[in-house]
Design an enzyme around this catalytic site. Structure first.
Site, PDB file in Angstrom:
ATOM      1  N   LYS A 106     113.381  22.991   5.394  1.00  0.00           N
ATOM      2  CA  LYS A 106     114.446  22.153   4.849  1.00  0.00           C
ATOM      3  C   LYS A 106     115.719  22.471   5.621  1.00  0.00           C
ATOM      4  O   LYS A 106     116.248  23.587   5.530  1.00  0.00           O
ATOM      5  CB  LYS A 106     114.648  22.422   3.363  1.00  0.00           C
ATOM      6  CG  LYS A 106     115.807  21.639   2.752  1.00  0.00           C
ATOM      7  CD  LYS A 106     116.072  22.079   1.321  1.00  0.00           C
ATOM      8  CE  LYS A 106     117.344  21.428   0.794  1.00  0.00           C
ATOM      9  NZ  LYS A 106     117.711  21.956  -0.543  1.00  0.00           N
ATOM     10  N   GLY A 167     124.606  22.131  -7.141  1.00  0.00           N
ATOM     11  CA  GLY A 167     124.947  22.958  -8.287  1.00  0.00           C
ATOM     12  C   GLY A 167     125.963  22.387  -9.247  1.00  0.00           C
ATOM     13  O   GLY A 167     126.313  23.030 -10.233  1.00  0.00           O
ATOM     14  N   ALA A 193     119.755  17.958  -5.025  1.00  0.00           N
ATOM     15  CA  ALA A 193     121.096  18.480  -5.328  1.00  0.00           C
ATOM     16  C   ALA A 193     121.845  17.637  -6.344  1.00  0.00           C
ATOM     17  O   ALA A 193     121.830  16.398  -6.288  1.00  0.00           O
ATOM     18  CB  ALA A 193     121.946  18.623  -4.063  1.00  0.00           C
ATOM     19  N   ASN A 215     116.779  23.055  -8.905  1.00  0.00           N
ATOM     20  CA  ASN A 215     116.833  24.505  -9.033  1.00  0.00           C
ATOM     21  C   ASN A 215     117.786  24.898 -10.161  1.00  0.00           C
ATOM     22  O   ASN A 215     117.382  25.264 -11.253  1.00  0.00           O
ATOM     23  CB  ASN A 215     117.240  25.145  -7.724  1.00  0.00           C
ATOM     24  CG  ASN A 215     117.172  26.661  -7.747  1.00  0.00           C
ATOM     25  OD1 ASN A 215     117.494  27.340  -6.777  1.00  0.00           O
ATOM     26  ND2 ASN A 215     116.749  27.264  -8.846  1.00  0.00           N
ATOM     27  N   THR A 216     119.091  24.742  -9.915  1.00  0.00           N
ATOM     28  CA  THR A 216     120.087  25.168 -10.895  1.00  0.00           C
ATOM     29  C   THR A 216     119.897  24.539 -12.271  1.00  0.00           C
ATOM     30  O   THR A 216     119.990  25.249 -13.281  1.00  0.00           O
ATOM     31  CB  THR A 216     121.509  24.876 -10.377  1.00  0.00           C
ATOM     32  OG1 THR A 216     121.684  25.519  -9.118  1.00  0.00           O
ATOM     33  CG2 THR A 216     122.555  25.383 -11.342  1.00  0.00           C
TER      34      THR A 216
END
Length: 298
Positions: A106, A167, A193, A215-216
């Protein structure tokens, strides 16, 4: 139009690899490796991503994160987070492949530590260089349809436009642009994202994205395991909604029951007089009140 069964069974293919799960999971920020593993079980992700600079390349089997994943049939997607130009990203990718992490990469290049938005010029340059070296390149990019087209031409196996900055949890800020990217893409589009909740995952699915990377929003949720499952179900629901075909948006109301056949007057017994006792009066002082008449107090 795809049927519900077809939506559930079609697989995502990137760089010749067939995947049944369309959710990619980041491995950072989890409260513990045990919670990360449970989140993986809950969402069914087959691709995990991590920053190469945070991995012990001299002993991958002993790495604090990867040692907990080695018994799983996963595809590693190391990322070049921390790189500020194409040369750094290429060097990181080569180190990851030499350490046995595979040839998926990535590309993540940012020159602004405040926004972490991708550098379009350096991202394009790194994508072309790495694709020519045989890497399966998935570049993290802005939601610019023209740039995504150039990344495809440079050899990207998929494009990964952000919904909003990394994030932030702001969700998809420019649905129009993402729709344009999906419309013209010849490779899978993975929304990466900025997603914050299952609602954002569903929107990505409805826009036609091939997958999402989170993720976050999972790792920092109050219940990461429940959120991991919610993200998977929501994205599947969004894809199914798109396949089903939503109704067009209208500026005014539209009754769900047809007006044809409705009588002009109410049936007998409903449109006639009602017998109401006058307040304070006895039973013998009742008066008839038709619908629409005012009722006056005594």
């Amino acid at each position: 139009m795809m049927t519900m069964e077809a939506v559930g069974k079609d697989r995502l293919v990137i760089g010749g690899k067939s995947l049944s799960s369309r959710l990619f999971l980041g491995t950072g920020r989890f409260p513990s490796p045990a919670v990360m593993q449970q989140a993986l079980d809950a969402c069914g992700a087959e691709v995990v991503t991590f920053a190469v600079r945070r991995v012990n390349l001299d002993g991958v089997e002993d790495d604090a994160v990867l040692q907990h994943l080695e018994d799983r049939p996963l595809t590693y997607l190391p990322n070049t987070s921390g790189a500020t130009n194409a040369a750094e990203a290429v060097r990181i990718a080569r180190l990851a492949r030499a350490a046995g992490l595979g040839d998926w990469i990535k590309v993540e290049i940012s020159a602004d530590p405040r926004t972490l938005l991708p550098d379009p010029i350096e991202t394009l340059r790194a994508t072309e260089l790495l694709a020519n070296e045989g890497f399966t390149v998935l570049p993290y990019t802005s939601d610019d349809p023209i740039l995504c087209r150039h990344l495809e031409d440079a050899g990207a196996a998929a494009v990964m436009p952000g919904g909003s900055p990394i994030g932030t949890g702001l969700g998809i800020l420019n649905a129009y642009n993402l729709g344009l990217i999906v419309e013209s893409a010849r490779v899978p589009v993975i929304v990466d994202a900025g997603l914050g909740s299952a609602a954002d995952a569903a929107q990505a699915g409805e826009l036609g994205a091939s997958g999402i990377l989170v993720n976050t929003p999972v790792a920092k949720a109050r219940d990461p395991i429940a959120m991991a499952r919610a993200m998977t179900l929501a994205f599947e629901a969004g894809r199914l909604s798109r396949a089903a075909g939503r109704i067009p948006k209208r500026p005014y109301a539209s009754a769900s029951s047809a007006a044809e056949g409705v009588p002009d007057a109410l049936p007998a017994g409903l449109g006639g007089e009602m017998r109401l006792a006058h307040p304070g009066a006895g039973a013998g002082n009742e008066r008839g009140i038709g619908i629409g008449d005012g009722v006056k107090g005594g």
